[in-house]
Motif scaffolding. Structure first.
Motif, PDB file in Angstrom:
ATOM      1  N   GLU A 229       0.818  -1.209   0.000  1.00  0.00           N
ATOM      2  CA  GLU A 229       0.000   0.000   0.000  1.00  0.00           C
ATOM      3  C   GLU A 229       0.853   1.260   0.000  1.00  0.00           C
ATOM      4  OE1 GLU A 229      -3.612   1.736  -0.360  1.00  0.00           O
ATOM      5  OE2 GLU A 229      -3.414  -0.421  -0.020  1.00  0.00           O
ATOM      6  N   GLY A 230       1.932   1.255   0.776  1.00  0.00           N
ATOM      7  CA  GLY A 230       2.753   2.448   0.937  1.00  0.00           C
ATOM      8  C   GLY A 230       3.375   2.966  -0.350  1.00  0.00           C
ATOM      9  N   ILE A 231       3.629   2.078  -1.324  1.00  0.00           N
ATOM     10  CA  ILE A 231       4.252   2.535  -2.572  1.00  0.00           C
ATOM     11  C   ILE A 231       3.396   2.221  -3.792  1.00  0.00           C
ATOM     12  CG2 ILE A 231       6.602   2.527  -1.681  1.00  0.00           C
ATOM     13  CD1 ILE A 231       7.071  -0.139  -2.945  1.00  0.00           C
ATOM     14  N   GLY A 232       2.228   1.653  -3.588  1.00  0.00           N
ATOM     15  CA  GLY A 232       1.278   1.481  -4.676  1.00  0.00           C
ATOM     16  C   GLY A 232       1.498   0.293  -5.596  1.00  0.00           C
ATOM     17  N   ASP A 233       2.348  -0.651  -5.208  1.00  0.00           N
ATOM     18  CA  ASP A 233       2.611  -1.832  -6.041  1.00  0.00           C
ATOM     19  C   ASP A 233       1.599  -2.938  -5.728  1.00  0.00           C
ATOM     20  OD1 ASP A 233       4.864  -0.477  -6.910  1.00  0.00           O
ATOM     21  OD2 ASP A 233       6.209  -1.540  -5.564  1.00  0.00           O
ATOM     22  N   ARG A 234       1.212  -3.692  -6.771  1.00  0.00           N
ATOM     23  CA  ARG A 234       0.240  -4.781  -6.593  1.00  0.00           C
ATOM     24  C   ARG A 234       0.465  -5.849  -7.650  1.00  0.00           C
ATOM     25  NH1 ARG A 234      -5.084  -4.888  -4.336  1.00  0.00           N
ATOM     26  NH2 ARG A 234      -6.207  -6.685  -5.136  1.00  0.00           N
ATOM     27  N   CYS A 235       0.191  -7.093  -7.244  1.00  0.00           N
ATOM     28  CA  CYS A 235       0.198  -8.210  -8.178  1.00  0.00           C
ATOM     29  C   CYS A 235      -1.035  -9.065  -7.892  1.00  0.00           C
ATOM     30  CB  CYS A 235       1.465  -9.055  -7.988  1.00  0.00           C
ATOM     31  SG  CYS A 235       1.563 -10.475  -9.107  1.00  0.00           S
ATOM     32  N   ASP A 236      -1.725  -9.474  -8.959  1.00  0.00           N
ATOM     33  CA  ASP A 236      -2.868 -10.370  -8.861  1.00  0.00           C
ATOM     34  C   ASP A 236      -2.573 -11.617  -9.670  1.00  0.00           C
ATOM     35  OD1 ASP A 236      -4.741  -8.669  -7.381  1.00  0.00           O
ATOM     36  OD2 ASP A 236      -4.770  -7.446  -9.189  1.00  0.00           O
TER      37      ASP A 236
END
Length: 120
Positions: A109-116
């Protein structure tokens, strides 16, 4: 009808990573708070549930213990500590525990990275 239900969890961990951009910061040991979500899909059984979320919470708690406050570089079976490998690692553990996993998400959350990772 097919339903998808999910359970979230989090862990704090450190890692290093070899990259071609932001190389200096990535190569040093640094940490993140990771958020995770495991979704399972299927038809409700006689109990009215796809799975009992209490069982899923327990399994994710055991998995969290393997990741929380660890150096991810050293976690057996994870490989390079990328978001993609974390998704696969979580999915493998949840599926090995017998859950009909349809999706795993890992994000910072703090740096906006995500993987699905979608399995269904």
């Amino acid at each position: 009808m097919k339903y998808e239900i999910s359970q979230r969890f989090f862990f704090d961990a450190a890692h290093t990573l070899e990259r071609r951009i932001e190389t200096e910061g990535s190569a040093r040991v640094h940490g993140h708070t990771y958020q995770g979500e495991v979704a399972v899909a299927g038809e409700p059984d006689a109990s009215g549930m796809v799975v009992d979320l209490g069982h899923l919470r327990r399994a994710l708690g055991e998995l969290r213990d393997k990741l929380d406050h660890q150096l991810l570089d050293d976690v057996p079976g994870l490989g390079k500590p990328t978001l993609e490998n974390l998704c696969r690692f979580v999915a493998d553990h949840a599926r090995a525990a017998g859950f009909p996993v349809s999706r795993v998400s890992i994000w910072r959350e703090g740096i906006g990275d995500r993987c699905d990772l979608r399995l269904a």
